[in-house]
Scaffold this motif. Structure first.
Motif, mmCIF file in Angstrom:
data_model
loop_
_atom_site.group_PDB
_atom_site.id
_atom_site.type_symbol
_atom_site.label_atom_id
_atom_site.label_comp_id
_atom_site.label_asym_id
_atom_site.label_seq_id
_atom_site.Cartn_x
_atom_site.Cartn_y
_atom_site.Cartn_z
ATOM 1 N N GLU A 1 39.200 10.885 68.290
ATOM 2 C CA GLU A 1 39.376 9.474 68.653
ATOM 3 C C GLU A 1 39.959 9.340 70.052
ATOM 4 O O GLU A 1 39.530 8.494 70.843
ATOM 5 C CB GLU A 1 40.282 8.776 67.630
ATOM 6 C CG GLU A 1 39.599 8.423 66.326
ATOM 7 C CD GLU A 1 38.446 7.462 66.513
ATOM 8 O OE1 GLU A 1 38.668 6.330 66.987
ATOM 9 O OE2 GLU A 1 37.306 7.842 66.200
ATOM 10 N N PRO B 1 40.514 -5.511 68.307
ATOM 11 C CA PRO B 1 40.279 -4.246 67.613
ATOM 12 C C PRO B 1 39.135 -3.419 68.204
ATOM 13 O O PRO B 1 38.837 -2.334 67.703
ATOM 14 C CB PRO B 1 39.937 -4.697 66.187
ATOM 15 C CG PRO B 1 39.345 -6.050 66.368
ATOM 16 C CD PRO B 1 40.087 -6.671 67.511
ATOM 17 N N LEU B 2 38.486 -3.936 69.246
ATOM 18 C CA LEU B 2 37.386 -3.225 69.894
ATOM 19 C C LEU B 2 37.661 -3.091 71.386
ATOM 20 O O LEU B 2 38.304 -3.959 71.994
ATOM 21 C CB LEU B 2 36.069 -3.962 69.686
ATOM 22 C CG LEU B 2 35.584 -4.105 68.239
ATOM 23 C CD1 LEU B 2 34.401 -5.069 68.167
ATOM 24 C CD2 LEU B 2 35.197 -2.744 67.663
ATOM 25 N N ARG C 1 33.671 0.495 71.171
ATOM 26 C CA ARG C 1 34.134 1.300 70.046
ATOM 27 C C ARG C 1 35.487 0.769 69.573
ATOM 28 O O ARG C 1 36.107 -0.051 70.248
ATOM 29 C CB ARG C 1 34.222 2.774 70.431
ATOM 30 C CG ARG C 1 35.301 3.137 71.383
ATOM 31 C CD ARG C 1 35.352 4.653 71.614
ATOM 32 N NE ARG C 1 34.943 5.406 70.447
ATOM 33 C CZ ARG C 1 35.758 5.694 69.433
ATOM 34 N NH1 ARG C 1 37.013 5.275 69.442
ATOM 35 N NH2 ARG C 1 35.315 6.381 68.390
ATOM 36 N N PRO C 2 35.959 1.233 68.409
ATOM 37 C CA PRO C 2 37.267 0.770 67.941
ATOM 38 C C PRO C 2 38.371 1.110 68.938
ATOM 39 O O PRO C 2 38.405 2.212 69.498
ATOM 40 C CB PRO C 2 37.454 1.542 66.624
ATOM 41 C CG PRO C 2 36.066 1.865 66.180
ATOM 42 C CD PRO C 2 35.291 2.116 67.431
ATOM 43 N N ASP D 1 41.195 -4.221 61.382
ATOM 44 C CA ASP D 1 39.787 -3.886 61.437
ATOM 45 C C ASP D 1 39.003 -4.957 62.182
ATOM 46 O O ASP D 1 39.376 -6.144 62.172
ATOM 47 C CB ASP D 1 39.224 -3.746 60.025
ATOM 48 C CG ASP D 1 39.807 -2.560 59.278
ATOM 49 O OD1 ASP D 1 40.322 -1.636 59.938
ATOM 50 O OD2 ASP D 1 39.761 -2.570 58.025
ATOM 51 N N TRP E 1 31.134 4.937 66.870
ATOM 52 C CA TRP E 1 32.397 5.196 66.180
ATOM 53 C C TRP E 1 32.194 6.267 65.125
ATOM 54 O O TRP E 1 31.080 6.706 64.874
ATOM 55 C CB TRP E 1 32.955 3.912 65.583
ATOM 56 C CG TRP E 1 32.239 3.389 64.359
ATOM 57 C CD1 TRP E 1 32.620 3.536 63.049
ATOM 58 C CD2 TRP E 1 31.019 2.632 64.320
ATOM 59 N NE1 TRP E 1 31.718 2.919 62.212
ATOM 60 C CE2 TRP E 1 30.723 2.352 62.963
ATOM 61 C CE3 TRP E 1 30.129 2.153 65.307
ATOM 62 C CZ2 TRP E 1 29.601 1.641 62.569
ATOM 63 C CZ3 TRP E 1 29.003 1.445 64.909
ATOM 64 C CH2 TRP E 1 28.751 1.196 63.552
ATOM 65 N N THR F 1 36.781 7.366 60.227
ATOM 66 C CA THR F 1 37.962 6.826 60.894
ATOM 67 C C THR F 1 37.988 5.305 60.853
ATOM 68 O O THR F 1 39.057 4.695 60.728
ATOM 69 C CB THR F 1 38.007 7.305 62.356
ATOM 70 O OG1 THR F 1 37.958 8.734 62.388
ATOM 71 C CG2 THR F 1 39.273 6.842 63.048
ATOM 72 N N SER F 2 36.807 4.682 60.958
ATOM 73 C CA SER F 2 36.702 3.211 60.963
ATOM 74 C C SER F 2 35.651 2.797 59.929
ATOM 75 O O SER F 2 34.564 2.325 60.277
ATOM 76 C CB SER F 2 36.317 2.721 62.362
ATOM 77 O OG SER F 2 37.240 3.165 63.331
ATOM 78 N N SER G 1 35.189 0.329 57.870
ATOM 79 C CA SER G 1 34.738 -1.057 57.675
ATOM 80 C C SER G 1 33.856 -1.572 58.805
ATOM 81 O O SER G 1 33.250 -2.636 58.682
ATOM 82 C CB SER G 1 35.944 -1.982 57.512
ATOM 83 O OG SER G 1 36.679 -2.056 58.725
ATOM 84 N N LEU G 2 33.779 -0.827 59.914
ATOM 85 C CA LEU G 2 33.056 -1.351 61.077
ATOM 86 C C LEU G 2 31.551 -1.438 60.815
ATOM 87 O O LEU G 2 30.882 -2.330 61.351
ATOM 88 C CB LEU G 2 33.333 -0.491 62.313
ATOM 89 C CG LEU G 2 32.736 -0.978 63.627
ATOM 90 C CD1 LEU G 2 33.113 -2.418 63.929
ATOM 91 C CD2 LEU G 2 33.160 -0.057 64.783
#
Length: 272
Positions: free
Chosen positions: A9, A28-29, A44-45, A52, A76, A80-81, A83-84
């Motif tokens: 990350e 968050p982005l 990306r996050p 989120d 992403w 790690t993320s 819900s994206l």
């Protein structure tokens, strides 16, 4: 304790900045925008975002990408993320999944391939080396294809080939990338790069001229990149494979799957 995914990350957040991109904050982005000419990055996050991203957040970034006329792209790591994916799909994007693999530094190294060597910033084969992956990714997979030396020569004559050569030459000169190529009778048949940030290096863009596939050239190029990265102090070497078949090839070079890299883009338009 820092995990391998934490390390990746931080790499993903740092490498666009090292490459000259501007970071724009969208809560968050984070949207990375290349200044001037060069590789166009992605959204990306954000690191340590605290929440989120929602579909509305994704739409805000998409609007900004359209305003800037840059690719509408998000990248992403699924684990790690998690819900994206739902957020970007709700915004109308299509998601592609790729095995994310990390080198086992204890694995037995493959011997050097006799046709593979590292190229420098002024190497006369550099234009060919940046053109081969473009042909390879235009005909994805591992099966032998039609494109060979004639198609490579035509690709090298396109203006984008010279632009690519100049961009990669600058990165080679600055030490922000390294490039290896398999060369036979003066023709580049396979090429790839790695991009180092601190003690982390990502192997990227390894592609074989479709007519020259299934000769072990991609493995040879990857092994050369790995050896050079480790010699220069890399402790973590990773890559994203195109699909499961490609991942199995990389496993022979000592890589193991640790997660899934996701890329979201607009659906292809009919006739595109």
């Amino acid at each position: 304790m820092t995990t391998i995914l934490d390390t990746l990350e931080r790499y993903y957040d740092t490498v666009p900045r090292v490459g000259g991109a501007r970071a724009e904050d969208f809560g968050p982005l984070t949207l990375f925008v290349q200044e001037g000419t060069g590789w166009q990055y992605y959204a990306r996050p954000a690191l340590d975002a605290g929440r989120d991203a929602t579909a509305a957040d994704v739409e805000r970034v998409l609007a900004r990408q359209r305003e800037l006329k840059v690719p509408e792209s998000f990248e992403w790591v699924a684990e790690t993320s998690p819900s994206l994916r739902a957020a970007v799909e709700a915004a109308g994007l299509r998601v592609h999944a790729h095995p994310l693999m990390v080198l086992d530094t204890e694995a037995v190294r493959r011997p050097a391939h006799p046709e593979v060597r590292l190229l420098g910033a002024d190497d006369p084969l550099l234009t060919a080396a940046v053109s081969v992956p473009a042909l390879a990714f235009g005909d994805p997979g591992t099966a032998v294809g039609e494109a060979g030396p004639a198609e490579l020569a035509a690709k090298m004559a396109e203006p984008s080939a010279e632009e690519g050569r100049a961009r990669v030459s600058g990165k080679l000169a600055s030490g922000t990338t390294a490039l290896a190529a398999a060369v036979r009778d003066g023709v580049v048949l396979c090429a790839g790069q790695y991009n180092p940030v601190g003690d982390v290096a990502e192997v990227v863009g390894v592609g074989t001229l479709p007519a020259a596939r299934r000769q072990g050239l991609a493995l040879g190029v990857t092994a050369a990149l790995v050896a050079d990265a480790l010699a220069r102090g890399a402790r973590t070497v990773f890559l994203s494979a195109g699909d499961g078949d490609v991942a199995r090839i990389y496993s022979r070079a000592g890589f193991r799957r640790v997660a899934t890299a996701l890329i979201a883009e607009p659906p292809a338009q009919p006739g595109a």
